[in-house]
Scaffold this motif. Structure first.
Motif, PDB file in Angstrom:
ATOM      1  N   SER A  71       0.853  -1.178   0.000  1.00 14.74           N
ATOM      2  CA  SER A  71       0.000   0.000   0.000  1.00 14.74           C
ATOM      3  C   SER A  71       0.893   1.233   0.000  1.00 14.74           C
ATOM      4  O   SER A  71       1.324   1.686   1.043  1.00 14.74           O
ATOM      5  CB  SER A  71      -0.887  -0.003   1.241  1.00 14.74           C
ATOM      6  OG  SER A  71      -1.580   1.198   1.337  1.00 14.74           O
ATOM      7  N   PRO A  72       1.183   1.812  -1.168  1.00 17.20           N
ATOM      8  CA  PRO A  72       2.161   2.898  -1.242  1.00 17.20           C
ATOM      9  C   PRO A  72       1.690   4.224  -0.646  1.00 17.20           C
ATOM     10  O   PRO A  72       2.400   5.200  -0.686  1.00 17.20           O
ATOM     11  CB  PRO A  72       2.418   3.033  -2.737  1.00 17.20           C
ATOM     12  CG  PRO A  72       1.198   2.532  -3.376  1.00 17.20           C
ATOM     13  CD  PRO A  72       0.675   1.444  -2.471  1.00 17.20           C
ATOM     14  N   GLY A  73       0.507   4.285  -0.101  1.00 16.57           N
ATOM     15  CA  GLY A  73       0.072   5.502   0.553  1.00 16.57           C
ATOM     16  C   GLY A  73      -0.878   6.352  -0.262  1.00 16.57           C
ATOM     17  O   GLY A  73      -1.146   7.484   0.085  1.00 16.57           O
ATOM     18  N   LYS A  74      -1.411   5.831  -1.352  1.00 15.07           N
ATOM     19  CA  LYS A  74      -2.367   6.603  -2.144  1.00 15.07           C
ATOM     20  C   LYS A  74      -3.681   6.637  -1.364  1.00 15.07           C
ATOM     21  O   LYS A  74      -4.310   5.614  -1.122  1.00 15.07           O
ATOM     22  CB  LYS A  74      -2.576   5.961  -3.499  1.00 15.07           C
ATOM     23  CG  LYS A  74      -3.540   6.723  -4.366  1.00 15.07           C
ATOM     24  CD  LYS A  74      -3.548   6.177  -5.765  1.00 15.07           C
ATOM     25  CE  LYS A  74      -4.677   6.693  -6.579  1.00 15.07           C
ATOM     26  NZ  LYS A  74      -4.681   7.950  -7.095  1.00 15.07           N
ATOM     27  N   ARG A  75      -4.052   7.830  -0.977  1.00 12.46           N
ATOM     28  CA  ARG A  75      -5.254   7.996  -0.190  1.00 12.46           C
ATOM     29  C   ARG A  75      -6.230   8.897  -0.917  1.00 12.46           C
ATOM     30  O   ARG A  75      -5.876   9.619  -1.833  1.00 12.46           O
ATOM     31  CB  ARG A  75      -4.906   8.625   1.155  1.00 12.46           C
ATOM     32  CG  ARG A  75      -4.035   7.750   2.002  1.00 12.46           C
ATOM     33  CD  ARG A  75      -3.672   8.412   3.277  1.00 12.46           C
ATOM     34  NE  ARG A  75      -4.866   8.855   3.970  1.00 12.46           N
ATOM     35  CZ  ARG A  75      -4.846   9.548   5.087  1.00 12.46           C
ATOM     36  NH1 ARG A  75      -3.724   9.898   5.626  1.00 12.46           N
ATOM     37  NH2 ARG A  75      -5.959   9.919   5.670  1.00 12.46           N
ATOM     38  N   GLY A  76      -7.462   8.863  -0.500  1.00  8.36           N
ATOM     39  CA  GLY A  76      -8.467   9.756  -1.071  1.00  8.36           C
ATOM     40  C   GLY A  76      -9.008   9.241  -2.384  1.00  8.36           C
ATOM     41  O   GLY A  76      -8.905   8.074  -2.725  1.00  8.36           O
ATOM     42  N   SER A  77      -9.606  10.143  -3.109  1.00  6.97           N
ATOM     43  CA  SER A  77     -10.182   9.794  -4.403  1.00  6.97           C
ATOM     44  C   SER A  77      -9.839  10.886  -5.403  1.00  6.97           C
ATOM     45  O   SER A  77      -9.438  11.982  -5.040  1.00  6.97           O
ATOM     46  CB  SER A  77     -11.694   9.625  -4.282  1.00  6.97           C
ATOM     47  OG  SER A  77     -12.268  10.826  -3.849  1.00  6.97           O
ATOM     48  N   GLU A  78     -10.032  10.583  -6.645  1.00  6.88           N
ATOM     49  CA  GLU A  78      -9.747  11.545  -7.704  1.00  6.88           C
ATOM     50  C   GLU A  78     -10.745  12.697  -7.633  1.00  6.88           C
ATOM     51  O   GLU A  78     -11.938  12.476  -7.432  1.00  6.88           O
ATOM     52  CB  GLU A  78      -9.837  10.863  -9.071  1.00  6.88           C
ATOM     53  CG  GLU A  78      -8.782   9.802  -9.306  1.00  6.88           C
ATOM     54  CD  GLU A  78      -7.380  10.385  -9.319  1.00  6.88           C
ATOM     55  OE1 GLU A  78      -7.197  11.493  -9.851  1.00  6.88           O
ATOM     56  OE2 GLU A  78      -6.471   9.729  -8.788  1.00  6.88           O
TER      57      GLU A  78
ATOM     58  N   ARG B 228     -16.911  16.229  -4.358  1.00 10.97           N
ATOM     59  CA  ARG B 228     -15.679  15.671  -4.926  1.00 10.97           C
ATOM     60  C   ARG B 228     -14.654  16.761  -5.236  1.00 10.97           C
ATOM     61  O   ARG B 228     -13.467  16.506  -5.218  1.00 10.97           O
ATOM     62  CB  ARG B 228     -15.983  14.919  -6.220  1.00 10.97           C
ATOM     63  CG  ARG B 228     -16.621  13.595  -6.016  1.00 10.97           C
ATOM     64  CD  ARG B 228     -16.854  12.947  -7.381  1.00 10.97           C
ATOM     65  NE  ARG B 228     -17.234  11.578  -7.244  1.00 10.97           N
ATOM     66  CZ  ARG B 228     -16.385  10.565  -7.229  1.00 10.97           C
ATOM     67  NH1 ARG B 228     -15.115  10.775  -7.357  1.00 10.97           N
ATOM     68  NH2 ARG B 228     -16.813   9.335  -7.091  1.00 10.97           N
ATOM     69  N   ASP B 229     -15.111  17.964  -5.513  1.00 10.06           N
ATOM     70  CA  ASP B 229     -14.228  19.068  -5.865  1.00 10.06           C
ATOM     71  C   ASP B 229     -13.501  19.559  -4.606  1.00 10.06           C
ATOM     72  O   ASP B 229     -14.143  19.924  -3.622  1.00 10.06           O
ATOM     73  CB  ASP B 229     -15.043  20.207  -6.476  1.00 10.06           C
ATOM     74  CG  ASP B 229     -14.181  21.397  -6.851  1.00 10.06           C
ATOM     75  OD1 ASP B 229     -13.007  21.190  -7.209  1.00 10.06           O
ATOM     76  OD2 ASP B 229     -14.691  22.527  -6.793  1.00 10.06           O
ATOM     77  N   PRO B 230     -12.161  19.582  -4.596  1.00  5.49           N
ATOM     78  CA  PRO B 230     -11.423  20.006  -3.403  1.00  5.49           C
ATOM     79  C   PRO B 230     -11.723  21.445  -2.982  1.00  5.49           C
ATOM     80  O   PRO B 230     -11.762  21.750  -1.794  1.00  5.49           O
ATOM     81  CB  PRO B 230      -9.950  19.864  -3.805  1.00  5.49           C
ATOM     82  CG  PRO B 230      -9.936  18.960  -4.976  1.00  5.49           C
ATOM     83  CD  PRO B 230     -11.258  19.119  -5.653  1.00  5.49           C
ATOM     84  N   GLN B 231     -11.953  22.338  -3.950  1.00  4.91           N
ATOM     85  CA  GLN B 231     -12.263  23.726  -3.595  1.00  4.91           C
ATOM     86  C   GLN B 231     -13.628  23.835  -2.926  1.00  4.91           C
ATOM     87  O   GLN B 231     -13.803  24.568  -1.957  1.00  4.91           O
ATOM     88  CB  GLN B 231     -12.200  24.619  -4.838  1.00  4.91           C
ATOM     89  CG  GLN B 231     -10.820  24.726  -5.438  1.00  4.91           C
ATOM     90  CD  GLN B 231      -9.824  25.337  -4.466  1.00  4.91           C
ATOM     91  OE1 GLN B 231     -10.140  26.273  -3.753  1.00  4.91           O
ATOM     92  NE2 GLN B 231      -8.622  24.794  -4.445  1.00  4.91           N
ATOM     93  N   ALA B 232     -14.595  23.105  -3.428  1.00  5.19           N
ATOM     94  CA  ALA B 232     -15.929  23.110  -2.809  1.00  5.19           C
ATOM     95  C   ALA B 232     -15.866  22.497  -1.417  1.00  5.19           C
ATOM     96  O   ALA B 232     -16.541  22.959  -0.495  1.00  5.19           O
ATOM     97  CB  ALA B 232     -16.915  22.350  -3.692  1.00  5.19           C
ATOM     98  N   TYR B 233     -15.052  21.465  -1.248  1.00  2.90           N
ATOM     99  CA  TYR B 233     -14.884  20.833   0.061  1.00  2.90           C
ATOM    100  C   TYR B 233     -14.252  21.814   1.043  1.00  2.90           C
ATOM    101  O   TYR B 233     -14.670  21.911   2.193  1.00  2.90           O
ATOM    102  CB  TYR B 233     -14.028  19.580  -0.086  1.00  2.90           C
ATOM    103  CG  TYR B 233     -13.800  18.823   1.194  1.00  2.90           C
ATOM    104  CD1 TYR B 233     -14.826  18.090   1.770  1.00  2.90           C
ATOM    105  CD2 TYR B 233     -12.563  18.832   1.818  1.00  2.90           C
ATOM    106  CE1 TYR B 233     -14.627  17.385   2.934  1.00  2.90           C
ATOM    107  CE2 TYR B 233     -12.356  18.139   2.985  1.00  2.90           C
ATOM    108  CZ  TYR B 233     -13.386  17.407   3.538  1.00  2.90           C
ATOM    109  OH  TYR B 233     -13.184  16.720   4.706  1.00  2.90           O
TER     110      TYR B 233
END
Length: 78
Positions: free
Chosen positions: A27-34, A62-67
């Motif tokens: 598990s190389p540490g990829k977290r979250g979602s696209e 899903r949008d990081p700015q909206a989050y």
């Protein structure tokens, strides 16, 4: 201390290090979602086993700015 105890402790330490390295490679540490448009739907389901319980759903953008806007205070000046 006897040499047997020292060798045993070294082997235990080496085994723990090997398990940690192998686990990190799997598990190389990829977290979250696209990022994208729309919403994630998260659901929490709790049942007490005595006839009670709770089911709750959250919608997260899903949008990081909206989050990020969710956490910004409404009364701050830009």
């Amino acid at each position: 201390m006897s040499w047997t105890l020292i060798i045993l402790l070294a082997l235990v330490f080496a085994a723990i290090a090997a398990v940690a390295i192998v686990g990190q490679r799997k598990s190389p540490g990829k977290r979250g979602s696209e990022p994208g448009t729309g919403m994630h739907v998260l659901e929490s389901d709790y049942q007490s086993g005595m006839g009670g319980g709770n089911v709750r759903r959250w919608e997260i953008p899903r949008d990081p700015q909206a989050y990020a806007k969710i956490f910004a205070p409404k009364d701050t000046k830009k």
